[in-house]
Motif scaffolding. Sequence first.
Motif, PDB file in Angstrom:
ATOM      1  N   LEU A  29       0.873  -1.166   0.000  1.00 32.83           N
ATOM      2  CA  LEU A  29       0.000   0.000   0.000  1.00 32.83           C
ATOM      3  C   LEU A  29       0.914   1.221   0.000  1.00 32.83           C
ATOM      4  O   LEU A  29       1.630   1.460   0.968  1.00 32.83           O
ATOM      5  CB  LEU A  29      -0.887  -0.022   1.247  1.00 32.83           C
ATOM      6  CG  LEU A  29      -2.015   0.976   1.345  1.00 32.83           C
ATOM      7  CD1 LEU A  29      -3.039   0.752   0.239  1.00 32.83           C
ATOM      8  CD2 LEU A  29      -2.703   0.853   2.696  1.00 32.83           C
ATOM      9  N   ASN A  30       0.915   1.973  -1.103  1.00 30.93           N
ATOM     10  CA  ASN A  30       1.830   3.117  -1.183  1.00 30.93           C
ATOM     11  C   ASN A  30       1.265   4.322  -0.452  1.00 30.93           C
ATOM     12  O   ASN A  30       0.154   4.297   0.058  1.00 30.93           O
ATOM     13  CB  ASN A  30       2.176   3.443  -2.645  1.00 30.93           C
ATOM     14  CG  ASN A  30       0.972   3.888  -3.448  1.00 30.93           C
ATOM     15  OD1 ASN A  30      -0.034   4.360  -2.903  1.00 30.93           O
ATOM     16  ND2 ASN A  30       1.059   3.740  -4.748  1.00 30.93           N
ATOM     17  N   ASP A  31       2.042   5.388  -0.398  1.00 32.18           N
ATOM     18  CA  ASP A  31       1.635   6.554   0.380  1.00 32.18           C
ATOM     19  C   ASP A  31       0.351   7.192  -0.149  1.00 32.18           C
ATOM     20  O   ASP A  31      -0.458   7.689   0.628  1.00 32.18           O
ATOM     21  CB  ASP A  31       2.764   7.573   0.519  1.00 32.18           C
ATOM     22  CG  ASP A  31       3.308   8.076  -0.791  1.00 32.18           C
ATOM     23  OD1 ASP A  31       3.389   7.303  -1.747  1.00 32.18           O
ATOM     24  OD2 ASP A  31       3.683   9.256  -0.846  1.00 32.18           O
ATOM     25  N   GLU A  35      -2.942   7.634   2.145  1.00 35.53           N
ATOM     26  CA  GLU A  35      -3.598   8.937   2.253  1.00 35.53           C
ATOM     27  C   GLU A  35      -5.067   8.846   1.837  1.00 35.53           C
ATOM     28  O   GLU A  35      -5.935   9.458   2.461  1.00 35.53           O
ATOM     29  CB  GLU A  35      -2.856   9.970   1.402  1.00 35.53           C
ATOM     30  CG  GLU A  35      -3.310  11.378   1.613  1.00 35.53           C
ATOM     31  CD  GLU A  35      -3.049  11.918   3.011  1.00 35.53           C
ATOM     32  OE1 GLU A  35      -3.843  12.761   3.464  1.00 35.53           O
ATOM     33  OE2 GLU A  35      -2.068  11.516   3.650  1.00 35.53           O
ATOM     34  N   ALA A  36      -5.351   8.077   0.793  1.00 27.33           N
ATOM     35  CA  ALA A  36      -6.727   7.935   0.310  1.00 27.33           C
ATOM     36  C   ALA A  36      -7.625   7.258   1.345  1.00 27.33           C
ATOM     37  O   ALA A  36      -8.824   7.525   1.396  1.00 27.33           O
ATOM     38  CB  ALA A  36      -6.740   7.145  -0.996  1.00 27.33           C
ATOM     39  N   CYS A  37      -7.038   6.407   2.178  1.00 19.22           N
ATOM     40  CA  CYS A  37      -7.823   5.663   3.164  1.00 19.22           C
ATOM     41  C   CYS A  37      -7.846   6.313   4.546  1.00 19.22           C
ATOM     42  O   CYS A  37      -8.640   5.918   5.397  1.00 19.22           O
ATOM     43  CB  CYS A  37      -7.288   4.240   3.286  1.00 19.22           C
ATOM     44  SG  CYS A  37      -7.514   3.237   1.802  1.00 19.22           S
ATOM     45  N   LYS A  38      -7.002   7.291   4.771  1.00 21.90           N
ATOM     46  CA  LYS A  38      -6.859   7.849   6.120  1.00 21.90           C
ATOM     47  C   LYS A  38      -8.176   8.375   6.698  1.00 21.90           C
ATOM     48  O   LYS A  38      -8.480   8.137   7.863  1.00 21.90           O
ATOM     49  CB  LYS A  38      -5.809   8.962   6.129  1.00 21.90           C
ATOM     50  CG  LYS A  38      -5.450   9.369   7.538  1.00 21.90           C
ATOM     51  CD  LYS A  38      -4.416  10.452   7.724  1.00 21.90           C
ATOM     52  CE  LYS A  38      -3.618  10.901   6.590  1.00 21.90           C
ATOM     53  NZ  LYS A  38      -2.643  11.936   6.948  1.00 21.90           N
ATOM     54  N   SER A  50     -13.138   5.839  -0.298  1.00 22.42           N
ATOM     55  CA  SER A  50     -13.246   6.350  -1.665  1.00 22.42           C
ATOM     56  C   SER A  50     -12.878   5.256  -2.659  1.00 22.42           C
ATOM     57  O   SER A  50     -12.309   4.216  -2.295  1.00 22.42           O
ATOM     58  CB  SER A  50     -12.311   7.541  -1.848  1.00 22.42           C
ATOM     59  OG  SER A  50     -10.964   7.099  -1.720  1.00 22.42           O
ATOM     60  N   LYS A  51     -13.180   5.521  -3.920  1.00 25.13           N
ATOM     61  CA  LYS A  51     -12.786   4.605  -4.994  1.00 25.13           C
ATOM     62  C   LYS A  51     -11.268   4.409  -4.967  1.00 25.13           C
ATOM     63  O   LYS A  51     -10.774   3.297  -5.128  1.00 25.13           O
ATOM     64  CB  LYS A  51     -13.244   5.167  -6.336  1.00 25.13           C
ATOM     65  CG  LYS A  51     -12.840   4.333  -7.519  1.00 25.13           C
ATOM     66  CD  LYS A  51     -13.283   4.984  -8.818  1.00 25.13           C
ATOM     67  CE  LYS A  51     -12.729   4.192  -9.996  1.00 25.13           C
ATOM     68  NZ  LYS A  51     -12.973   4.864 -11.268  1.00 25.13           N
ATOM     69  N   GLU A  52     -10.533   5.500  -4.746  1.00 24.28           N
ATOM     70  CA  GLU A  52      -9.068   5.429  -4.707  1.00 24.28           C
ATOM     71  C   GLU A  52      -8.584   4.557  -3.550  1.00 24.28           C
ATOM     72  O   GLU A  52      -7.626   3.795  -3.694  1.00 24.28           O
ATOM     73  CB  GLU A  52      -8.472   6.833  -4.595  1.00 24.28           C
ATOM     74  CG  GLU A  52      -8.674   7.696  -5.814  1.00 24.28           C
ATOM     75  CD  GLU A  52     -10.076   8.335  -5.902  1.00 24.28           C
ATOM     76  OE1 GLU A  52     -10.419   8.822  -6.988  1.00 24.28           O
ATOM     77  OE2 GLU A  52     -10.825   8.329  -4.910  1.00 24.28           O
ATOM     78  N   GLU A  55      -9.288   0.920  -4.492  1.00 25.85           N
ATOM     79  CA  GLU A  55      -8.331   0.468  -5.501  1.00 25.85           C
ATOM     80  C   GLU A  55      -6.983   0.164  -4.859  1.00 25.85           C
ATOM     81  O   GLU A  55      -6.334  -0.826  -5.188  1.00 25.85           O
ATOM     82  CB  GLU A  55      -8.183   1.515  -6.602  1.00 25.85           C
ATOM     83  CG  GLU A  55      -9.367   1.577  -7.524  1.00 25.85           C
ATOM     84  CD  GLU A  55      -9.277   2.701  -8.553  1.00 25.85           C
ATOM     85  OE1 GLU A  55      -8.302   3.486  -8.535  1.00 25.85           O
ATOM     86  OE2 GLU A  55     -10.218   2.800  -9.358  1.00 25.85           O
ATOM     87  N   ALA A  56      -6.570   1.021  -3.937  1.00 25.56           N
ATOM     88  CA  ALA A  56      -5.298   0.798  -3.243  1.00 25.56           C
ATOM     89  C   ALA A  56      -5.368  -0.477  -2.410  1.00 25.56           C
ATOM     90  O   ALA A  56      -4.422  -1.280  -2.410  1.00 25.56           O
ATOM     91  CB  ALA A  56      -4.960   1.998  -2.372  1.00 25.56           C
ATOM     92  N   LEU A  57      -6.477  -0.669  -1.704  1.00 27.25           N
ATOM     93  CA  LEU A  57      -6.623  -1.872  -0.881  1.00 27.25           C
ATOM     94  C   LEU A  57      -6.647  -3.139  -1.716  1.00 27.25           C
ATOM     95  O   LEU A  57      -6.187  -4.189  -1.275  1.00 27.25           O
ATOM     96  CB  LEU A  57      -7.896  -1.799  -0.039  1.00 27.25           C
ATOM     97  CG  LEU A  57      -7.829  -0.986   1.236  1.00 27.25           C
ATOM     98  CD1 LEU A  57      -9.188  -0.981   1.925  1.00 27.25           C
ATOM     99  CD2 LEU A  57      -6.773  -1.513   2.177  1.00 27.25           C
ATOM    100  N   SER A  58      -7.193  -3.052  -2.919  1.00 31.89           N
ATOM    101  CA  SER A  58      -7.281  -4.253  -3.759  1.00 31.89           C
ATOM    102  C   SER A  58      -5.898  -4.777  -4.134  1.00 31.89           C
ATOM    103  O   SER A  58      -5.740  -5.968  -4.404  1.00 31.89           O
ATOM    104  CB  SER A  58      -8.108  -3.984  -5.010  1.00 31.89           C
ATOM    105  OG  SER A  58      -7.419  -3.126  -5.902  1.00 31.89           O
ATOM    106  N   GLY A  59      -4.892  -3.909  -4.123  1.00 29.75           N
ATOM    107  CA  GLY A  59      -3.533  -4.339  -4.417  1.00 29.75           C
ATOM    108  C   GLY A  59      -2.671  -4.536  -3.183  1.00 29.75           C
ATOM    109  O   GLY A  59      -1.510  -4.906  -3.282  1.00 29.75           O
TER     110      GLY A  59
END
Length: 99
Positions: A29-31, A35-38, A50-52, A55-59
């Motif tokens: 999970l990159n920065d 940040e998108a999940c914070k 959010s969608k972002e 998407e980050a969590l899916s990877g």
Amino acid sequence: MRINTVVVVAVVVLVMFVGGTRGLSFCNLNDEGIEACKASVSEPNPVDPSKECCEALSGADLECLCSYKNSPQLPLFGIDPNLALSLPAKCNLTLPSNC
């Protein structure tokens, strides 16, 4: 020695969650993903992911992330572990069975 290593890793993770470190990856999970999940894992007014974020969590390596679910330091940085554990389901992802 192992406890010291775990503490150091936990501190690095926490710094990343509060935005103090850039350009690193944590559990795949990159920065930007962090940040998108914070806003979804922080009290007092968490928001739906959010969608972002999804998407980050899916990877992300969810098993790796689960290993931090009982970290006593997370609440000190405004991260609610229960909210964090609820994110995958909100993103239609399945947590590992050992989480």
